[in-house]
Design an enzyme around this catalytic site. Structure first.
Site, PDB file in Angstrom:
ATOM      1  CE  LYS A 117     -10.744  -7.299  -5.301  1.00  0.00           C
ATOM      2  NZ  LYS A 117      -9.810  -7.157  -4.189  1.00  0.00           N
ATOM      3  CE  LYS A 207      -5.180  -3.527  -3.041  1.00  0.00           C
ATOM      4  NZ  LYS A 207      -4.371  -4.355  -3.918  1.00  0.00           N
ATOM      5  CE  LYS A 210      -3.244 -11.055  -7.282  1.00  0.00           C
ATOM      6  NZ  LYS A 210      -4.512 -11.231  -6.572  1.00  0.00           N
TER       7      LYS A 210
HETATM    8  P1  ATP Z   1      -6.971  -8.221  -6.261  1.00  0.00           P
HETATM    9  O1  ATP Z   1      -7.183  -6.971  -7.050  1.00  0.00           O
HETATM   10  O2  ATP Z   1      -7.308  -9.447  -7.002  1.00  0.00           O
HETATM   11  O3  ATP Z   1      -7.540  -8.171  -4.877  1.00  0.00           O
HETATM   12  P2  ATP Z   1      -4.405  -7.648  -5.163  1.00  0.00           P
HETATM   13  O4  ATP Z   1      -3.354  -7.021  -6.030  1.00  0.00           O
HETATM   14  O5  ATP Z   1      -5.088  -6.787  -4.162  1.00  0.00           O
HETATM   15  O6  ATP Z   1      -5.404  -8.333  -6.140  1.00  0.00           O
HETATM   16  P3  ATP Z   1      -4.282  -9.880  -3.319  1.00  0.00           P
HETATM   17  O7  ATP Z   1      -4.173 -11.267  -3.825  1.00  0.00           O
HETATM   18  O8  ATP Z   1      -5.609  -9.378  -2.835  1.00  0.00           O
HETATM   19  O9  ATP Z   1      -3.727  -8.893  -4.470  1.00  0.00           O
HETATM   20  O10 ATP Z   1      -3.215  -9.668  -2.172  1.00  0.00           O
HETATM   21  C1  ATP Z   1      -2.025 -10.432  -2.106  1.00  0.00           C
HETATM   22  C2  ATP Z   1      -1.006  -9.765  -1.222  1.00  0.00           C
HETATM   23  O11 ATP Z   1      -0.459  -8.618  -1.886  1.00  0.00           O
HETATM   24  C3  ATP Z   1      -1.582  -9.241   0.089  1.00  0.00           C
HETATM   25  O12 ATP Z   1      -0.616  -9.445   1.095  1.00  0.00           O
HETATM   26  C4  ATP Z   1      -1.763  -7.775  -0.165  1.00  0.00           C
HETATM   27  O13 ATP Z   1      -1.738  -7.030   1.017  1.00  0.00           O
HETATM   28  C5  ATP Z   1      -0.566  -7.469  -1.049  1.00  0.00           C
HETATM   29  N1  ATP Z   1      -0.819  -6.310  -1.901  1.00  0.00           N
HETATM   30  C6  ATP Z   1      -1.786  -6.205  -2.842  1.00  0.00           C
HETATM   31  N2  ATP Z   1      -1.725  -5.022  -3.457  1.00  0.00           N
HETATM   32  C7  ATP Z   1      -0.694  -4.339  -2.882  1.00  0.00           C
HETATM   33  C8  ATP Z   1      -0.136  -3.036  -3.091  1.00  0.00           C
HETATM   34  N3  ATP Z   1      -0.638  -2.242  -4.003  1.00  0.00           N
HETATM   35  N4  ATP Z   1       0.910  -2.659  -2.316  1.00  0.00           N
HETATM   36  C9  ATP Z   1       1.420  -3.506  -1.372  1.00  0.00           C
HETATM   37  N5  ATP Z   1       0.933  -4.736  -1.129  1.00  0.00           N
HETATM   38  C10 ATP Z   1      -0.110  -5.164  -1.873  1.00  0.00           C
HETATM   39 MG    MG Z   2      -6.702  -7.612  -2.968  1.00  0.00          MG
END
Ligand code: ATP
Ligand code: MG
Length: 341
Positions: A117, A207, A210
């Site tokens: 990040k 991965k 968001k």
């Molecule tokens: P950011 O980019 O803001 O970090 P993020 O999509 O990684 O967003 P988080 O809020 O960090 O989302 O994570 C929230 C939950 O979603 C966590 O349990 C994380 O493991 C799960 N998660 C995030 N991305 C994925 C993915 N691509 N596949 C499966 N689980 C995910």
């Molecule tokens: Mg994340």
């Protein structure tokens, strides 16, 4: 009673990756263990601005995030369901500070998400971004949570929480914190073989996230279903020309197979058997696009049916409970470290 706990940051619109990796397992577990476990589904709103966001949208996003939790299928009538905002429970921040002082700098520096990040936002690497896994440890340890349904990307942070808890228990007594279950046990508890990682549609070695800037890389839960279908149709694949489940050589195609199996509620092996050896990537994309479109239409209809008053009611109840539990644990820790008698 054991506690199952999870949270999804509301810094941006949640994605299909969040839904399948965190919401779905939590909702399934909340039904499976409805009578025997506390189900803590919280919004980690203090985690929202570890990287830059539009602050004018944060509050509304938080409320919407809670509607998403409920629309994902939580039973609002379950007395063991607790939905709350992290920022409304001050003990999270207070415990995080104490845990900071029991976390070696070197150990915190090994967190790969910080490095990733930080590389994405080189002008905005804050102490908050560095510190967030320790706040996450507080989120978990305050409630003695053993099971934390989360995606594969968060396992390193879970391990950090386990290390901090173990270190403090060794120093202050074994009954201070419940140690969250290790990765393998978490995965088994979620009825998965491995941690789940839904891939980016444009760069399937990464991965789906968001906060990724490329809108085409992610399906948002608020996406117009037709637009989401288009994103699937233009997903990056490969030039092998034959459908196979192979995350290394065909990550784009394999990702579509995983999404299809989860959205159609079918065993991954059955979906793979249906498609293996076929040569039309277009047919597979059409099928997945259709599943995504149906999923989003249904989900969005459920979100729209939840009122702000429903959310307020559930938060009032959840935040009262969370403060009681978290303050009791905080007092125990304050006593252990000598702040109070
Ligand atoms: P950011 O980019 O803001 O970090 P993020 O999509 O990684 O967003 P988080 O809020 O960090 O989302 O994570 C929230 C939950 O979603 C966590 O349990 C994380 O493991 C799960 N998660 C995030 N991305 C994925 C993915 N691509 N596949 C499966 N689980 C995910
Ligand atoms: Mg994340």
């Amino acid at each position: 009673m054991q506690t199952i706990l999870t949270g999804v940051r509301v810094n941006e619109e949640p994605t299909l990756g969040n839904f399948l990796g965190a919401y779905t397992p939590m909702v399934n577990l909340s039904h499976e263990h409805a009578k025997t476990s506390n189900i803590n589904f919280f919004v980690p709103d203090l985690h929202s601005f570890t990287t830059p966001i539009d602050h004018s949208k944060l509050y509304d996003q938080t409320i919407k995030g809670i509607k998403y939790y409920l629309a994902a299928g939580l039973d609002q009538n379950n007395p063991n369901l607790h939905v709350y905002r992290q920022s409304r429970v001050p003990a999270h921040s207070e415990l995080a500070w104490i845990l900071d002082c029991f976390t070696p700098f070197g150990e915190a520096s090994r967190m790969t998400q910080f490095k990733e990040k930080g590389a994405e936002h080189p002008d905005a690497v804050t102490v908050g971004l560095f510190n967030y896994p320790i706040l996450m440890a507080a989120d978990i340890l305050l409630y003695d949570a053993k099971y934390i349904p989360l995606g594969e990307d968060q396992f390193q942070h879970l391990e950090l929480a386990r290390n901090i808890a173990t270190r403090m228990n060794n120093k202050f007594g074994e009954d201070l914190f419940t140690i969250p279950a290790p990765e393998k046990e978490q995965v088994k508890f979620m009825h998965l073989e491995n941690g789940l990682r839904i891939r980016s549609l444009t760069e399937p070695t990464k991965k789906m996230s968001k906060s990724a800037e490329n809108e085409r890389s992610k399906i948002l839960l608020c996406d117009d279903p037709k637009l989401a279908a288009k994103k699937i149709m233009s997903a990056t694949t490969d030039s092998e020309g034959v459908i196979r489940f192979d995350m290394v050589n065909q990550p784009g195609i394999s990702n579509l197979l995983v999404i299809e199996s989860l959205l159609s509620n079918r065993d991954l092996q059955d979906v793979i058997a249906d498609w293996s050896g076929q040569t039309s990537y277009g047919d597979l994309k059409h099928k997945v696009a259709d599943s995504v479109m149906h999923f989003l239409s249904d989900f969005q209809e459920r979100v729209n049916a939840i009122s702000d008053a429903d959310v307020e009611e559930i938060l009032q109840k959840g935040e009262q409970y969370a403060n009681e539990v978290a303050n009791t644990k905080l007092r125990q820790v304050q006593k252990a470290v000598g702040l109070i008698k």
